[in-house]
Scaffold this motif. Structure first.
Motif, PDB file in Angstrom:
ATOM      1  N   LEU A 140      43.949 113.789  69.672  1.00 57.08           N
ATOM      2  CA  LEU A 140      42.723 114.504  68.982  1.00 57.08           C
ATOM      3  C   LEU A 140      41.701 115.399  70.623  1.00 57.08           C
ATOM      4  CD1 LEU A 140      40.149 111.722  68.088  1.00 57.08           C
ATOM      5  CD2 LEU A 140      40.585 113.771  67.167  1.00 57.08           C
ATOM      6  N   ILE A 141      42.336 114.604  71.854  1.00 54.61           N
ATOM      7  CA  ILE A 141      42.204 115.341  73.374  1.00 54.61           C
ATOM      8  C   ILE A 141      43.142 117.346  72.912  1.00 54.61           C
ATOM      9  CG2 ILE A 141      42.866 115.938  75.443  1.00 54.61           C
ATOM     10  CD1 ILE A 141      42.448 112.493  75.183  1.00 54.61           C
ATOM     11  N   ILE A 142      44.781 117.111  72.588  1.00 51.91           N
ATOM     12  CA  ILE A 142      45.486 118.364  71.843  1.00 51.91           C
ATOM     13  C   ILE A 142      44.740 119.267  71.159  1.00 51.91           C
ATOM     14  CG2 ILE A 142      47.639 118.743  70.995  1.00 51.91           C
ATOM     15  CD1 ILE A 142      49.032 116.020  72.317  1.00 51.91           C
ATOM     16  N   VAL A 143      44.193 118.969  70.122  1.00 50.67           N
ATOM     17  CA  VAL A 143      43.369 119.696  69.282  1.00 50.67           C
ATOM     18  C   VAL A 143      42.439 120.563  69.963  1.00 50.67           C
ATOM     19  CG1 VAL A 143      43.000 120.303  67.267  1.00 50.67           C
ATOM     20  CG2 VAL A 143      44.865 118.535  67.565  1.00 50.67           C
ATOM     21  N   SER A 144      41.530 119.276  70.913  1.00 51.03           N
ATOM     22  CA  SER A 144      40.478 120.110  71.049  1.00 51.03           C
ATOM     23  C   SER A 144      40.782 120.633  72.282  1.00 51.03           C
ATOM     24  CB  SER A 144      39.443 118.685  71.248  1.00 51.03           C
ATOM     25  OG  SER A 144      39.452 118.279  70.266  1.00 51.03           O
ATOM     26  N   THR A 170      46.570 133.186  76.710  1.00 51.27           N
ATOM     27  CA  THR A 170      47.834 133.313  75.951  1.00 51.27           C
ATOM     28  C   THR A 170      48.756 131.707  76.468  1.00 51.27           C
ATOM     29  OG1 THR A 170      46.917 135.164  75.886  1.00 51.27           O
ATOM     30  CG2 THR A 170      49.447 135.052  75.185  1.00 51.27           C
ATOM     31  N   ASP A 171      48.546 131.753  77.560  1.00 57.84           N
ATOM     32  CA  ASP A 171      49.961 130.886  78.068  1.00 57.84           C
ATOM     33  C   ASP A 171      49.539 129.643  77.272  1.00 57.84           C
ATOM     34  OD1 ASP A 171      51.097 132.582  79.567  1.00 57.84           O
ATOM     35  OD2 ASP A 171      50.092 132.197  81.170  1.00 57.84           O
ATOM     36  N   ALA A 172      48.641 128.788  77.260  1.00 55.81           N
ATOM     37  CA  ALA A 172      48.071 127.471  76.378  1.00 55.81           C
ATOM     38  C   ALA A 172      47.999 127.341  75.618  1.00 55.81           C
ATOM     39  CB  ALA A 172      46.997 126.618  77.069  1.00 55.81           C
ATOM     40  N   VAL A 173      48.055 128.201  74.536  1.00 57.07           N
ATOM     41  CA  VAL A 173      48.109 128.788  73.164  1.00 57.07           C
ATOM     42  C   VAL A 173      49.375 128.733  72.545  1.00 57.07           C
ATOM     43  CG1 VAL A 173      47.370 129.858  71.177  1.00 57.07           C
ATOM     44  CG2 VAL A 173      45.210 129.311  73.145  1.00 57.07           C
ATOM     45  N   VAL A 174      50.250 129.395  73.473  1.00 57.71           N
ATOM     46  CA  VAL A 174      51.504 129.584  72.471  1.00 57.71           C
ATOM     47  C   VAL A 174      52.451 128.843  72.784  1.00 57.71           C
ATOM     48  CG1 VAL A 174      53.779 131.033  73.507  1.00 57.71           C
ATOM     49  CG2 VAL A 174      50.890 132.489  72.957  1.00 57.71           C
ATOM     50  N   GLU A 175      51.998 127.943  73.778  1.00 54.14           N
ATOM     51  CA  GLU A 175      52.899 126.586  74.594  1.00 54.14           C
ATOM     52  C   GLU A 175      52.629 124.957  73.484  1.00 54.14           C
ATOM     53  OE1 GLU A 175      51.706 122.967  77.471  1.00 54.14           O
ATOM     54  OE2 GLU A 175      51.233 125.107  78.485  1.00 54.14           O
ATOM     55  N   ARG A 176      51.928 125.153  72.840  1.00 57.63           N
ATOM     56  CA  ARG A 176      51.517 124.678  72.037  1.00 57.63           C
ATOM     57  C   ARG A 176      52.018 125.440  70.551  1.00 57.63           C
ATOM     58  NH1 ARG A 176      51.009 119.370  73.632  1.00 57.63           N
ATOM     59  NH2 ARG A 176      49.462 119.439  74.455  1.00 57.63           N
ATOM     60  N   LEU A 177      52.481 126.312  69.985  1.00 56.37           N
ATOM     61  CA  LEU A 177      52.958 127.034  69.219  1.00 56.37           C
ATOM     62  C   LEU A 177      54.964 127.036  68.998  1.00 56.37           C
ATOM     63  CD1 LEU A 177      51.311 130.325  68.840  1.00 56.37           C
ATOM     64  CD2 LEU A 177      50.546 127.911  67.515  1.00 56.37           C
ATOM     65  N   ALA A 178      54.777 126.663  67.766  1.00 52.64           N
ATOM     66  CA  ALA A 178      56.259 126.072  67.224  1.00 52.64           C
ATOM     67  C   ALA A 178      57.082 127.090  67.074  1.00 52.64           C
ATOM     68  CB  ALA A 178      56.482 125.254  66.142  1.00 52.64           C
ATOM     69  N   ALA A 192      54.234 113.906  63.779  1.00 57.23           N
ATOM     70  CA  ALA A 192      53.614 113.023  64.397  1.00 57.23           C
ATOM     71  C   ALA A 192      53.099 112.634  65.185  1.00 57.23           C
ATOM     72  CB  ALA A 192      53.580 111.608  63.119  1.00 57.23           C
ATOM     73  N   ALA A 193      54.275 113.302  65.906  1.00 61.50           N
ATOM     74  CA  ALA A 193      54.196 113.093  67.870  1.00 61.50           C
ATOM     75  C   ALA A 193      53.939 113.800  68.625  1.00 61.50           C
ATOM     76  CB  ALA A 193      56.336 113.313  68.220  1.00 61.50           C
ATOM     77  N   LYS A 194      52.714 113.352  69.590  1.00 63.83           N
ATOM     78  CA  LYS A 194      52.070 113.374  70.035  1.00 63.83           C
ATOM     79  C   LYS A 194      52.374 115.471  70.870  1.00 63.83           C
ATOM     80  CE  LYS A 194      51.642 111.461  74.557  1.00 63.83           C
ATOM     81  NZ  LYS A 194      51.354 109.871  75.453  1.00 63.83           N
ATOM     82  N   THR A 195      53.826 115.229  70.682  1.00 62.62           N
ATOM     83  CA  THR A 195      54.747 116.302  71.986  1.00 62.62           C
ATOM     84  C   THR A 195      54.950 117.110  70.438  1.00 62.62           C
ATOM     85  OG1 THR A 195      56.580 115.332  71.381  1.00 62.62           O
ATOM     86  CG2 THR A 195      55.593 114.766  73.473  1.00 62.62           C
ATOM     87  N   THR A 229      41.428 113.800  63.082  1.00 58.61           N
ATOM     88  CA  THR A 229      43.530 114.073  63.162  1.00 58.61           C
ATOM     89  C   THR A 229      44.272 112.836  62.744  1.00 58.61           C
ATOM     90  OG1 THR A 229      43.997 112.920  65.160  1.00 58.61           O
ATOM     91  CG2 THR A 229      43.760 114.950  65.181  1.00 58.61           C
ATOM     92  N   HIS A 230      45.220 113.621  61.620  1.00 59.07           N
ATOM     93  CA  HIS A 230      46.617 112.356  60.867  1.00 59.07           C
ATOM     94  C   HIS A 230      47.550 112.791  60.809  1.00 59.07           C
ATOM     95  CE1 HIS A 230      46.036 108.465  58.438  1.00 59.07           C
ATOM     96  NE2 HIS A 230      47.289 109.647  57.134  1.00 59.07           N
ATOM     97  N   GLY A 231      48.333 111.950  61.000  1.00 56.68           N
ATOM     98  CA  GLY A 231      49.104 112.142  60.633  1.00 56.68           C
ATOM     99  C   GLY A 231      49.802 113.557  61.416  1.00 56.68           C
ATOM    100  N   LYS A 232      50.804 114.775  61.136  1.00 58.97           N
ATOM    101  CA  LYS A 232      51.227 115.849  60.929  1.00 58.97           C
ATOM    102  C   LYS A 232      49.670 117.043  60.978  1.00 58.97           C
ATOM    103  CE  LYS A 232      54.749 117.164  58.306  1.00 58.97           C
ATOM    104  NZ  LYS A 232      56.082 117.341  58.688  1.00 58.97           N
ATOM    105  N   LEU A 233      48.601 116.478  60.295  1.00 59.14           N
ATOM    106  CA  LEU A 233      47.581 116.698  60.103  1.00 59.14           C
ATOM    107  C   LEU A 233      46.082 117.004  60.987  1.00 59.14           C
ATOM    108  CD1 LEU A 233      47.691 116.726  56.456  1.00 59.14           C
ATOM    109  CD2 LEU A 233      48.463 119.044  57.492  1.00 59.14           C
ATOM    110  N   ALA A 234      45.620 117.772  60.960  1.00 53.75           N
ATOM    111  CA  ALA A 234      44.406 117.997  62.303  1.00 53.75           C
ATOM    112  C   ALA A 234      43.247 119.137  62.178  1.00 53.75           C
ATOM    113  CB  ALA A 234      44.797 118.182  63.952  1.00 53.75           C
ATOM    114  N   ALA A 235      42.715 118.962  61.866  1.00 57.07           N
ATOM    115  CA  ALA A 235      41.179 120.407  61.675  1.00 57.07           C
ATOM    116  C   ALA A 235      40.433 119.846  63.179  1.00 57.07           C
ATOM    117  CB  ALA A 235      40.528 119.487  60.418  1.00 57.07           C
ATOM    118  N   CYS A 236      39.880 120.927  63.410  1.00 53.21           N
ATOM    119  CA  CYS A 236      38.871 121.454  64.506  1.00 53.21           C
ATOM    120  C   CYS A 236      38.098 122.398  64.538  1.00 53.21           C
ATOM    121  CB  CYS A 236      39.599 121.620  65.607  1.00 53.21           C
ATOM    122  SG  CYS A 236      38.334 121.502  67.436  1.00 53.21           S
ATOM    123  N   GLU A 237      36.060 122.101  64.309  1.00 51.85           N
ATOM    124  CA  GLU A 237      35.783 123.122  64.306  1.00 51.85           C
ATOM    125  C   GLU A 237      34.707 122.911  65.783  1.00 51.85           C
ATOM    126  OE1 GLU A 237      31.920 122.361  61.798  1.00 51.85           O
ATOM    127  OE2 GLU A 237      32.356 119.873  62.277  1.00 51.85           O
TER     128      GLU A 237
END
Length: 128
Positions: free
Chosen positions: A20-24, A35-43, A110-113, A81-89
């Motif tokens: 939840l914290i990661i997605v928020s 940019t750096d924080a966004v790109v860091e999370r993208l596969a 599903a791992a937090k990393t 969040t649930h497993g591999k899925l998340a939504a944020c509004e």
């Protein structure tokens, strides 16, 4: 909290899950064009589409659809969040301009990393 000069408001229940914290925080970084924080999370090879965009699903190279409002305030209303899925509004405001957003996110695992493999973003621009 402040991020890139904008006031950020997170939901009060945001601390009970690492994902939840990661997605928020990811959504707040996107809203403030960090940019750096966004790109860091993208596969690698991730896809990001804006629903209703004429190029939705057809882009060969992923591009980040940055908000069109220079944020004074970003409020994250809810994150799920649930497993591999998340939504944020949430929404972004600057003066009379407002952009509401919702990110539908899929992670590589599903791992937090785990990194984000796909995002579908819904955007609605309006005047307040």
């Amino acid at each position: 909290m402040k991020m890139n000069g904008a006031d950020i408001v997170f939901p009060t229940d945001c601390g009970n899950s690492p994902r939840l914290i990661i997605v928020s925080e990811f959504s707040a970084a996107w809203a403030t064009t960090d940019t750096d924080a966004v790109v860091e999370r993208l596969a690698e090879g991730s896809r990001w589409a804006v629903v209703g965009d004429e190029n939705e699903g057809g882009r060969q190279e992923p591009t980040i659809p940055w908000p069109t409002v220079d944020p004074e305030l970003v409020e994250i209303l809810s994150t799920v969040t649930h497993g591999k899925l998340a939504a944020c509004e949430g929404y972004i405001t600057n003066g009379e301009s407002r952009v509401d957003f919702c990110h539908m996110i899929q992670f590589t695992g599903a791992a937090k990393t785990a990194k984000i493999s796909e995002i579908r973003t819904f955007l609605v621009e309006s005047k307040r």
